[in-house]
Design an enzyme around this catalytic site. Sequence first.
Site, PDB file in Angstrom:
ATOM      1  N   LYS A  37      44.389   7.039  10.366  1.00  0.00           N
ATOM      2  CA  LYS A  37      45.002   6.111  10.648  1.00  0.00           C
ATOM      3  C   LYS A  37      45.278   5.106   9.867  1.00  0.00           C
ATOM      4  CE  LYS A  37      44.674   7.059  15.725  1.00  0.00           C
ATOM      5  NZ  LYS A  37      43.366   7.033  16.905  1.00  0.00           N
ATOM      6  N   GLY A  71      40.676  12.756  11.982  1.00  0.00           N
ATOM      7  CA  GLY A  71      40.418  12.178  13.362  1.00  0.00           C
ATOM      8  C   GLY A  71      41.019  11.413  13.085  1.00  0.00           C
ATOM      9  N   SER A  72      40.653   9.766  13.769  1.00  0.00           N
ATOM     10  CA  SER A  72      41.146   8.425  13.485  1.00  0.00           C
ATOM     11  C   SER A  72      40.766   8.170  12.479  1.00  0.00           C
ATOM     12  CB  SER A  72      41.190   7.811  14.882  1.00  0.00           C
ATOM     13  OG  SER A  72      41.289   8.690  16.540  1.00  0.00           O
ATOM     14  N   VAL A  73      40.121   8.325  11.840  1.00  0.00           N
ATOM     15  CA  VAL A  73      39.803   7.368  10.730  1.00  0.00           C
ATOM     16  C   VAL A  73      41.235   7.808   9.974  1.00  0.00           C
ATOM     17  CG1 VAL A  73      37.554   7.562  10.525  1.00  0.00           C
ATOM     18  CG2 VAL A  73      38.842   9.137   9.535  1.00  0.00           C
TER      19      VAL A  73
END
Length: 479
Positions: free
Chosen positions: A221, A217-219
């Site tokens: 990024k 997920g967004s980690v």
Amino acid sequence: MNKELKRVSIAVLLMFIALFTSTTVIAVFQVDSLNGDSRNVRTLYDGYSAERGPILVDGQAVAESKPSTDQYKFQRVYSNSQLYSAATGYFTLNQGNTGVEGSLNNYLSGNANSQFFDKINSIITGQPPKGAAVTLTLNPKVQQAAWDALGGNAGAVVAINPKTGAILAMVSKPAFDPNVLASHDTKSVIAAYQQLIADPKHPLFNRTIAGDLYHPGSVFKLVVASAALDSGKFTPDSEFPNPPTLPLPGSSTSINNAEGGSCGGTPTVSIATALRLSCNIPFAQLGAALGSSEISRYAKAYGFGQPLKVPMSVTPSFYPQNTDQAKLMLSSFGQDEDRVTPLQVAMVSSAIANGGNLMQPTLIDHIAAPDLSVIQPFQQKVLSQPISAQTSATLTQLMVSNVSSGAANNARINGVDVAGKTGTAQNGEGRPYTLWFTGFAPANDPQVAVAVVVENGTSFGNAVAAPIAKKVIEAVLSK
């Protein structure tokens, strides 16, 4: 006649040399691998008849051998067994060994090459043979805080000292009790093992380094932002369009941001703001602008796809080489085929915290012989330098903003600058989420980098994973 004798003598000499060479290779160079082979039953029984070395945490044995009244002479006993099961693993009769018990079996059983003279000495003096003691880097206070904070959730917590690579906490839940597998009653061991294998919650999986890997997920990024800023092609102020939805090229699928609208409500958004508010669409466009090979290069430098031992083998995390633009955009915010271990996510934060230098993570503080002499000291090693010190400093400030005024604000600690990033990974239509937090503190002098993952989430990473990480960080900082 002399000629024939000479030929025979040469043949005998060559056979002797071949025999001497092969036995030397086996006895000296292959002894560790042969002793570690689970099929070597003789070594297994020898390991039980000798006093196997303890596994220590802060001077206290979490695994040790105690005298028994049966033919095996010693019984392996685990204290705080579930708390440390992800690290110790188990030592069994004919069912294999895992964790530190398996990966350092030669040292613990006293059969490592470096313990050869200790074995000779025990034979000469008549002293019973003993294995080496393995001291772990785990901090009992931090380990307990991670265990308690994770509570009844399925998931994992990893905490690392970013300056040294020492693993301070390794918790995987559901856990198991290694004592039930250490019994000398083979039937009960097999029954317990089969029950654990059949458990749909997979308690034998060490979720910190293996098992079914997670969507980040967004980690993820953080990896994409690293590639963007370190490449020099972008700055934190670089802007990207910020629509509420974005059709993926060559696909009937559209993507949106976590809250379902335009992230921040502006027509464009900077990388800094997109990271702070965890905007998916701007990062999908940033990933497309960077390209798959550039992101892959930075992911590899952080450890993705690379072999690693801590000393247990770590399942490599995976970032796909995307030629499909739609898949590239999805993978740029941690979806599609991206897969990670919590250790890998902690390694990303650890490198950012440590000025761009990624230290090799390890569970082993030192290994000591029965006479307390150190066989193997703590080994601190730079694994790679995925980003520059300047990029590290920039990302640190962006991650501090994430916690102080962004989508990771539940990790805030009074009086401490915490750098962090949350993630809420999708696992398919109608399926629960995977919830994440990763970060480090204090931002100006990092003492710990942490990764938390929670399975089967129905909320967001900030609501569930960030408070868990906060408690772990507080335990390290004694807050």
